[in-house]
Design a protein around this motif. Structure first.
Motif, PDB file in Angstrom:
ATOM      1  N   VAL A   1       0.838  -1.205   0.000  1.00  0.00           N
ATOM      2  CA  VAL A   1       0.000   0.000   0.000  1.00  0.00           C
ATOM      3  C   VAL A   1       0.873   1.255   0.000  1.00  0.00           C
ATOM      4  O   VAL A   1       0.662   2.184  -0.801  1.00  0.00           O
ATOM      5  CB  VAL A   1      -0.948  -0.004   1.214  1.00  0.00           C
ATOM      6  N   CYS A   2       1.862   1.307   0.909  1.00  0.00           N
ATOM      7  CA  CYS A   2       2.761   2.467   0.944  1.00  0.00           C
ATOM      8  C   CYS A   2       3.525   2.605  -0.371  1.00  0.00           C
ATOM      9  O   CYS A   2       3.708   3.723  -0.879  1.00  0.00           O
ATOM     10  CB  CYS A   2       3.746   2.328   2.100  1.00  0.00           C
ATOM     11  N   GLY A   3       3.958   1.475  -0.921  1.00  0.00           N
ATOM     12  CA  GLY A   3       4.660   1.508  -2.195  1.00  0.00           C
ATOM     13  C   GLY A   3       3.803   2.069  -3.316  1.00  0.00           C
ATOM     14  O   GLY A   3       4.294   2.795  -4.182  1.00  0.00           O
ATOM     15  N   GLY A   4       2.501   1.740  -3.294  1.00  0.00           N
ATOM     16  CA  GLY A   4       1.590   2.260  -4.304  1.00  0.00           C
ATOM     17  C   GLY A   4       1.480   3.775  -4.250  1.00  0.00           C
ATOM     18  O   GLY A   4       1.492   4.454  -5.291  1.00  0.00           O
ATOM     19  N   PHE A   5       1.360   4.324  -3.034  1.00  0.00           N
ATOM     20  CA  PHE A   5       1.295   5.781  -2.905  1.00  0.00           C
ATOM     21  C   PHE A   5       2.601   6.433  -3.360  1.00  0.00           C
ATOM     22  O   PHE A   5       2.587   7.434  -4.078  1.00  0.00           O
ATOM     23  CB  PHE A   5       1.010   6.161  -1.447  1.00  0.00           C
ATOM     24  N   LEU A   6       3.720   5.867  -2.951  1.00  0.00           N
ATOM     25  CA  LEU A   6       5.012   6.460  -3.308  1.00  0.00           C
ATOM     26  C   LEU A   6       5.298   6.362  -4.799  1.00  0.00           C
ATOM     27  O   LEU A   6       6.015   7.209  -5.353  1.00  0.00           O
ATOM     28  CB  LEU A   6       6.129   5.783  -2.513  1.00  0.00           C
ATOM     29  N   PHE A   7       4.730   5.354  -5.452  1.00  0.00           N
ATOM     30  CA  PHE A   7       4.939   5.228  -6.890  1.00  0.00           C
ATOM     31  C   PHE A   7       4.422   6.462  -7.623  1.00  0.00           C
ATOM     32  O   PHE A   7       5.016   6.908  -8.623  1.00  0.00           O
ATOM     33  CB  PHE A   7       4.222   3.979  -7.415  1.00  0.00           C
TER      34      PHE A   7
END
Length: 495
Positions: A445-451
């Motif tokens: 989830v965090c990776g998706g936002f940072l992408f």
């Protein structure tokens, strides 16, 4: 005046120690502190295991154990609250020096502790010092370093964490917990000595109007070649101009103006996600609870302390690789490689643990979940450990770095406490396999936002990064004159 300046230049040029080695000396003081920070985080992994023994001098309940491991998070908050004011009022050098005192006091109290209360107080003192340094480290390293060395020096933060964790577990394996604590605490003594040998950072001296001292400090760090002298003059002239042109407004209005600037709030939001990712990936949980976690992963097929040192060696070796990779590849590339490897490895490890629990894996292969678990350690150490600290040193305009680091660091502290405090309950209620699934989901989830939020910062000047957040387009790559202008602006912002 000019004659005295010429004599000063000659004296500096006669010094045999290169500017790089002087910068390395200053950065080494921060690095030693961060090694101690890694030891702080990892020490409960050996402390709690030894205190569980029947002949232990200090008796703890499970509640005591979770508080001893997690109280650092609460203490970090207090340290991070103080850090922006200390950095601005006292300077980088004195803040670094003062941050070693509570840490050394904490380790000294831990060595002599005779009950849970003393252990908790000692851990709180350690955490307060860590909070000061968590905000100070990226700022100090960025201002000690010349632009061409900045990325490499910022990458040493991740290496320091991993090495400190290895040191704590090695000492805790070979020694009783009291002498092991004494050995770990010595990192802060070395840090205090190294920091004291270096002058205050030039940008801070310029910001408070101490221009003569700024010149001396700058030449100590950078030498006196033509490019360095030009950079120094640009920095000083910019500071003088900002002092004479800045309108006099109340601190509250100034704070509101800063909070509304996209070049401030956008990097702050990104760093919030970065630090949440840092903690939710198990970055501090694994060192604190390595022995019980690996005991369940291996199902007793590997001796617990051996498996703990396996994790530490993989983490340390990967951190060394990360120091190189961060400077060779794009920041986003390294981060998302780490995220993808971590998520896949965690889900695979959880699946194998479930299959073993239901009897689908033969007894001879019960150790097989160790492989994806070590791959998870590799992934998070390669990308999730170093990139947040590298980005923290690049993404904020230096004018707002103390405040931005403090606000985003609050999320680091809160998540530290929440994740470490809930880990024992999570292990008991849903097992290591269930905990791995939760971590994998949160990382994704965090990776998706940072992408979508995180820009690429490698190879860009601070001016280009700031323009990106302002929504201003630059033509730096096609216009040589504009490129030269942006390079000068970068040097200004480094000051």
């Amino acid at each position: 005046m000019e004659k005295s300046m010429d004599m000063a230049d000659v004296n500096y040029k006669k010094q045999r120690v290169s500017p790089f080695l002087r910068q390395l000396l200053a950065v080494s003081g921060v690095v030693m502190y961060m090694i101690g920070t890694g030891a702080n985080i990892a020490y409960p992994g050996v402390l709690l295991e030894q205190l569980r023994q029947p002949d232990s001098a200090v008796k703890l309940t499970p509640e005591h154990e979770s508080w001893i491991a997690s109280v650092l998070g609460l203490a970090l908050i207090s340290g991070i609250i103080v850090a922006p004011f200390s950095l601005q009022r006292l300077g980088r050098k004195l803040t670094n020096q003062l941050s070693t005192l509570p840490a050394m006091g904490g380790w000294a109290l831990l060595v002599t502790a005779k009950g849970p209360t003393a252990l908790l107080i000692s851990r709180f003192l350690q955490g307060f010092g860590m909070g000061l340094q968590a905000a100070s480290a990226p700022v100090s390293i960025a201002e000690y370093s010349s632009p061409k060395h900045r990325g490499a020096f910022l990458a040493t933060i991740a290496f320091s964490f991993a090495f400190g964790m290895l040191v704590a577990h090695v000492f805790g394996t070979l020694l009783y917990w009291r002498p092991a604590a004494l050995a770990c605490g010595s990192c802060y003594v070395i840090s205090l000595i190294l920091v004291s040998l270096s002058p205050e950072t030039p940008p801070y001296l310029a910001s408070v109007g101490r221009y003569i001292e700024c010149r001396k400090s700058f030449r100590w760090f950078r030498g006196c070649d033509e490019d360095s002298e030009k950079e120094l003059e640009v920095m000083l002239n910019s500071q003088r101009k900002s002092v004479t042109t800045s309108p006099k407004i109340s601190k509250l209005k100034l704070l509101i103006q800063i909070l509304r600037k996209p070049e401030f709030y956008k990097p702050t939001v990104i760093m919030m996600f970065m630090f949440v990712l840092f903690q939710i990936s198990g970055m501090t949980v694994v060192p604190s609870y390595t022995v019980p976690m690996m005991d369940e992963v291996t199902d007793g097929t590997i001796e617990p302390y051996t498996s703990m040192l396996m994790v530490d060696v993989v983490r340390f070796a990967t951190a060394v690789i990360a120091c190189i990779v961060v400077n060779k590849l794009n920041r986003r590339t390294v981060l998302f490689i780490g995220i993808i490897v971590s998520v896949i490895s965690l889900f695979l490890a959880a699946l194998l643990l479930y299959l073993r629990d239901f009897g689908y894996i033969p007894d001879d292969y019960k150790w097989i979940p160790v492989i994806p678990t070590l791959m998870y350690i590799f992934g998070k150490t390669l990308g999730i450990l170093p990139i947040p600290w590298a980005i923290a040193g690049e993404i904020f305009p230096l004018a707002y770095r103390s405040l931005g680091s403090g606000i985003s660091g609050m999320f680091l502290s809160i998540m530290f406490f929440v994740v470490v405090k809930t880990a024992p309950t999570s292990f008991r209620q849903i097992g290591v396999s269930g905990t791995f699934c939760v971590y994998a989901f949160c990382i994704a989830v965090c990776g998706g936002f940072l992408f979508y939020l995180l820009p690429e910062t490698r190879g860009k000047t601070l001016y280009e990064i700031e323009c990106h957040f302002r929504g201003v387009k630059t033509e730096a790559k096609t216009d040589v004159c504009e490129k030269d202008k942006m390079l000068e602006l970068e040097r200004v912002e480094e000051g």
